[in-house]
Scaffold this motif. Structure first.
Motif, PDB file in Angstrom:
ATOM      1  N   TYR A 116      -1.627  14.361  43.088  1.00 16.09           N
ATOM      2  CA  TYR A 116      -1.480  15.303  44.203  1.00 16.09           C
ATOM      3  C   TYR A 116      -2.840  15.904  44.518  1.00 16.09           C
ATOM      4  CZ  TYR A 116       0.778  18.677  47.279  1.00 16.09           C
ATOM      5  OH  TYR A 116       1.175  19.388  48.389  1.00 16.09           O
ATOM      6  N   TRP A 117      -3.398  15.496  45.648  1.00 16.11           N
ATOM      7  CA  TRP A 117      -4.726  15.977  46.015  1.00 16.11           C
ATOM      8  C   TRP A 117      -4.723  16.416  47.468  1.00 16.11           C
ATOM      9  CZ3 TRP A 117      -8.443  14.693  49.615  1.00 16.11           C
ATOM     10  CH2 TRP A 117      -9.711  15.257  49.419  1.00 16.11           C
ATOM     11  N   LEU A 118      -5.314  17.577  47.709  1.00 13.03           N
ATOM     12  CA  LEU A 118      -5.479  18.103  49.065  1.00 13.03           C
ATOM     13  C   LEU A 118      -6.912  18.579  49.227  1.00 13.03           C
ATOM     14  CD1 LEU A 118      -2.347  20.339  49.745  1.00 13.03           C
ATOM     15  CD2 LEU A 118      -2.990  18.317  51.028  1.00 13.03           C
ATOM     16  N   PRO A 152       1.582  23.525  48.749  1.00 13.21           N
ATOM     17  CA  PRO A 152       0.915  24.780  48.363  1.00 13.21           C
ATOM     18  C   PRO A 152       0.876  25.765  49.531  1.00 13.21           C
ATOM     19  CG  PRO A 152      -0.374  22.865  47.685  1.00 13.21           C
ATOM     20  CD  PRO A 152       0.726  22.353  48.552  1.00 13.21           C
ATOM     21  N   ASP A 153       0.582  27.018  49.211  1.00 14.03           N
ATOM     22  CA  ASP A 153       0.536  28.058  50.239  1.00 14.03           C
ATOM     23  C   ASP A 153      -0.607  27.778  51.225  1.00 14.03           C
ATOM     24  OD1 ASP A 153       2.432  29.031  48.563  1.00 14.03           O
ATOM     25  OD2 ASP A 153       1.244  30.696  47.790  1.00 14.03           O
ATOM     26  N   GLY A 194       7.356  11.337  46.901  1.00 14.77           N
ATOM     27  CA  GLY A 194       6.256  12.096  46.316  1.00 14.77           C
ATOM     28  C   GLY A 194       6.390  13.586  46.559  1.00 14.77           C
ATOM     29  N   ARG A 195       5.358  14.326  46.165  1.00 15.53           N
ATOM     30  CA  ARG A 195       5.340  15.767  46.375  1.00 15.53           C
ATOM     31  C   ARG A 195       5.302  16.083  47.870  1.00 15.53           C
ATOM     32  NH1 ARG A 195       6.212  17.929  41.218  1.00 15.53           N
ATOM     33  NH2 ARG A 195       4.586  17.389  39.757  1.00 15.53           N
ATOM     34  N   ASP A 196       5.862  17.233  48.216  1.00 15.10           N
ATOM     35  CA  ASP A 196       5.789  17.684  49.610  1.00 15.10           C
ATOM     36  C   ASP A 196       4.335  17.982  49.975  1.00 15.10           C
ATOM     37  OD1 ASP A 196       8.544  17.560  49.990  1.00 15.10           O
ATOM     38  OD2 ASP A 196       8.842  19.541  49.124  1.00 15.10           O
ATOM     39  N   LEU A 207       3.430  23.224  38.167  1.00 13.31           N
ATOM     40  CA  LEU A 207       3.668  21.778  38.230  1.00 13.31           C
ATOM     41  C   LEU A 207       2.577  21.026  38.985  1.00 13.31           C
ATOM     42  CD1 LEU A 207       7.530  21.777  38.818  1.00 13.31           C
ATOM     43  CD2 LEU A 207       6.307  21.287  36.705  1.00 13.31           C
ATOM     44  N   TYR A 208       1.877  21.683  39.911  1.00 18.90           N
ATOM     45  CA  TYR A 208       0.800  21.007  40.644  1.00 18.90           C
ATOM     46  C   TYR A 208      -0.561  21.214  39.967  1.00 18.90           C
ATOM     47  CZ  TYR A 208       4.082  20.820  44.661  1.00 18.90           C
ATOM     48  OH  TYR A 208       5.162  20.594  45.486  1.00 18.90           O
ATOM     49  N   SER A 209      -0.589  21.963  38.855  1.00 16.45           N
ATOM     50  CA  SER A 209      -1.872  22.389  38.270  1.00 16.45           C
ATOM     51  C   SER A 209      -2.767  21.218  37.883  1.00 16.45           C
ATOM     52  CB  SER A 209      -1.626  23.281  37.053  1.00 16.45           C
ATOM     53  OG  SER A 209      -0.934  22.555  36.053  1.00 16.45           O
ATOM     54  N   ASP A 210      -2.215  20.211  37.216  1.00 18.83           N
ATOM     55  CA  ASP A 210      -3.043  19.081  36.786  1.00 18.83           C
ATOM     56  C   ASP A 210      -2.373  17.754  37.114  1.00 18.83           C
ATOM     57  OD1 ASP A 210      -0.998  19.389  35.030  1.00 18.83           O
ATOM     58  OD2 ASP A 210      -2.206  19.484  33.212  1.00 18.83           O
TER      59      ASP A 210
END
Length: 746
Positions: A162-164, A37-38, A342-344, A155-158
């Motif tokens: 993926y948790w930050l 994410p940004d 996994g996700r970046d 794609l990261y909405s739900d």
């Protein structure tokens, strides 16, 4: 320093100024696909000479990244968000945003677009490449960055995996005009879509299998507005015939089946080797109950893309539909497995301080976020390996659990021993001294797609006589000796195998059949009534899990060269058997652990019912058991476990989320909305201030297609929610009105 914090924006304070920007620059080369994410980093100052500046940062998605002005506007909005501690008579130390930097990753060109904002002062936009060098931002770069930001937001909405911390999610598209700009950018960059990567189950990203197409189908599919996706794909079809598969899926989503069939029929002549098109046809035929026809197409898809996991997965699913369980296991064994990526994500830094302000009145309905005894669980539940499976491994495991839910554990073990060489068989074969070379012309050969043919037919097709027994692991092991079936049609060797395993269970307990609910309950009640087993103090029975046969070891695939030879003097043979891949053998052990724990759990429930004693577990244990039930396709028991989890004062989003999907599937408006309020509270508590695309919006729109949005709106009013909560819940219906989602007008 509380007065240096934002009012309702999460933030992490830096130990060293701009350390988050340095860490991001160093991590740029590790971003493989869509990127993280940004990142928004700001410097705050009091303007006093003796006061040190403070640096803080947070993550965000959904901000319009089409130009430097829109990104600078977001940083400017933060300047009005700082806490004001001024009193009536004296003004305290006033912190202000001195400067900010907005970082947005361009997934197409693999560069980081950054906007520096000085307050007061100017705005500077530039591009940082993977080596950390600066370049000028061009209009093409901005278009790619705009689309990359929207793809991440969708794609990261739900995504529950993926948790930050301090990750703020905003609506990426709020107006029809914004949606039109998204479609125009998607059309312009469609042929570059493969550059942004694909789901972990896809080995090679293509023009139709990538994150761009996945985001388009998710965005329009969750609200049932496939016509917009169809219009986009119609324009691209002229340039790229492969897009026909996506166009056909869109028309099927619109219930335009005739049009979809016409498109598929004409497209298959142009691109007969497109596995995505063959899969759309497969799914359509399966929906119509034409499994035999779908099987032919699935085999063709495997031939077109033998290195893709999804083609083998689809073939396995159809074999299960047809009840051809041996072929299903053989096909599953042939699936190519990939390493999960996994996700970046950003590199984790240790912050000097974390500021997570409460987000509105809706979060007041949530339990306290403190660790309690309900966050503890039995080690046997915590050690279950299945929740750790990802990517192709998780998908393969779901196929295995579907198999066991249909035929039961005992039958699955029999099927396994009939198609794979077992370790005991292999050892006995190795011990036999006079091993004769196997004749290639006798017996049968099992192909990777599960079909069985005689070697003569294979040779005539290949034009060679020495290719039928090349590779035992992929072509099968042929033998002249066939085990004679008994009167019931079972192979004697399989029954002997099964009997040996069954006799090993010497506690005299009846076997609890996993595949049928009634059989399991009855067996558990009989055991409790006859007094065959005692409950321990912690409620776990001594022998309930032993009723399950432990799977014996399959022969190693690495020794396939030796295993390709068999002797007709043995009491059993390797006829039509293959060597089991080690990963599949491991999945059998994972499945055994799941079934063993589930069997003990259901036996305990039955025992406590007969004793009229309350059955108690902690909140985390109920949640794990609910997940276990879902994995094993016991939906009702899983739902009951999740409901029991809600009775505990545990801060957990998952059980509410799972029940939301279940109630929406059942069409239960009242329960869906009650659970949706809690899910919304958890999302807002995690700073997900977005309406669509989210799980709640998807479930509400699913109900709206049946009942209409007016009925949902009246149901919300009847719940007597506080105004702030009602406003959040009505925002989903407002989105439906603005974008004309089906059901908005009745």
């Amino acid at each position: 320093m509380a007065d240096a914090s934002f009012k309702d924006v999460p933030e992490l304070f830096e130990v060293d100024l701009t350390e988050s920007l340095v860490a991001r620059t160093e991590s740029l080369s590790t971003f493989r696909e869509l990127g993280p994410p940004d990142l928004v980093q700001v410097l705050k100052s009091t303007g006093r000479s003796g006061q040190r500046d403070l640096g803080s940062y947070h993550y965000v998605s959904g901000v319009d990244a089409s130009s430097s002005a829109s990104l600078a506007a977001y940083i400017n909005s933060l300047t009005y968000n700082i806490e004001d501690d001024s009193g009536w008579f004296s003004k305290g130390t006033s912190w202000k945003v001195k400067s900010g930097c907005y970082c947005c990753f361009n997934a197409f060109s693999r560069v980081d677009v950054r906007v520096d904002v000085k307050i007061p002062g100017g705005v500077q936009a530039y591009v940082v490449d993977l080596r950390g060098e600066r370049h000028e931002a061009t209009p093409e770069i901005w278009q790619e960055t705009f689309l990359s930001a929207i793809l991440r937001a969708i794609l990261y909405s739900d995504d529950p995996t993926y948790w930050l911390e301090a990750y703020r999610k905003l609506d990426p598209i709020t107006t029809p005009e914004g949606e039109l700009r998204f479609l125009q950018a998607a059309e312009a960059l469609f042929m570059k879509g493969w550059q942004v990567g694909s789901d972990p189950e896809i080995q090679v990203a293509t023009v139709v299998s990538n994150h761009l197409t996945a985001a388009i189908m998710k965005y329009f599919g969750d609200s049932g507005r496939y016509q917009h996706a169809a219009n986009l794909f119609e324009k691209i079809l002229a340039k790229e015939p492969e897009v026909a598969s996506l166009l056909a899926r869109s028309y099927l989503g619109m219930n335009e089946e005739v049009k979809a069939v016409q498109i598929m029929a004409s497209a298959i002549k142009q691109t007969p080797q497109s596995y995505t098109l063959l899969h759309v046809q497969c799914d359509f035929l399966r929906a119509k109950g034409k499994y035999d026809w779908a099987l032919k197409l699935a085999r063709q898809a495997v031939n077109c893309a033998p290195s893709e996991f999804v083609t083998w997965e689809k073939l396995t699913e159809i074999y299960i539909d047809l009840g051809q369980y041996e072929n299903a296991l053989l096909t599953l064994n042939s699936c190519p497995m990939f390493t999960y990526n996994g996700r970046d994500a950003h590199r984790n830094l240790t912050p000097a301080r974390v500021h997570l302000p409460p987000k509105g009145a809706i979060v007041d309905i949530l339990p306290e976020r403190v660790k309690t005894e309900d966050d503890e669980a039995d080690p046997a539940l915590l050690r279950l390996p299945a929740p750790g499976l990802r990517g192709t491994w998780a998908r393969a495991y779901s196929l295995l659990t579907r198999l066991v839910s249909q035929i039961g554990w005992d039958e699955l073990l029999k099927t396994r021993s009939s198609v794979f060489v077992m370790e005991e068989e292999y050892r006995m074969q190795k011990a036999q001294g006079d091993v004769r070379p196997q004749s290639v012309t006798e017996g049968k050969v099992i192909h990777e797609d599960g079909t069985v043919r005689s070697p003569q037919r294979v040779d005539s097709l290949q034009g060679k006589t020495d290719r039928a027994d090349d590779d035992a692991s992929t072509r099968g092991v042929a033998s002249p000796a066939q085990s004679a079936p008994d009167e019931d049609g079972h192979n004697a060797e399989n029954d002997t195998d099964s009997d040996t395993l069954a006799n090993a269970n010497g506690d005299g307990l009846p076997t609890i059949r996993i595949s049928t609910e009634s059989g399991r309950e009855k067996a558990a009640q009989e055991k409790a009534a006859n007094g065959h087993e005692e409950a321990k103090e912690n409620g776990v029975k001594e022998h309930a899990g032993d009723a399950l046969e432990r799977p014996v070891q399959a022969a190693e695939n690495s020794q396939e060269g030796d295993g390709a030879q068999a002797s007709s003097q043995e009491p059993f043979s390797f006829s039509n058997k293959r060597l089991c891949e080690r990963w599949l053998d491991n999945l059998f052990m994972v499945l055994y652990e799941d079934l063993r724990v589930w069997t003990i759990f259901r036996a305990e429930v039955a025992h406590f019912k007969t004793q009229h004693v309350a059955y108690r577990k902690t909140g985390l244990e109920w949640e794990i058991l609910g997940d276990l039930g879902m994995r094993l396709h016991h939906k009702e028991e899983a739902k009951e476990a999740y409901q029991r989890c809600l009775d505990t004062a545990r801060y957990s989003y998952k059980p509410w989320s799972k029940l939301l999907d279940m109630y929406a599937e059942e069409g239960d408006i009242q329960r869906t909305l009650q659970v949706a309020v809690r899910v919304a509270a958890y999302q807002w508590g995690e700073y997900a201030e977005m309406t669509y695309p989210t799980q709640i919006a998807r479930c509400v729109f699913k109900l709206g297609q049946i009942h209409g949005h007016a009925k949902i709106s009246y149901s919300l009013l009847s719940m007597g929610l506080p105004d702030s909560v009602l406003k959040i819940m009505e925002s989903y219906l407002h989105y439906g009105r603005v974008f004309k989602v089906e059901g908005y007008d009745f």
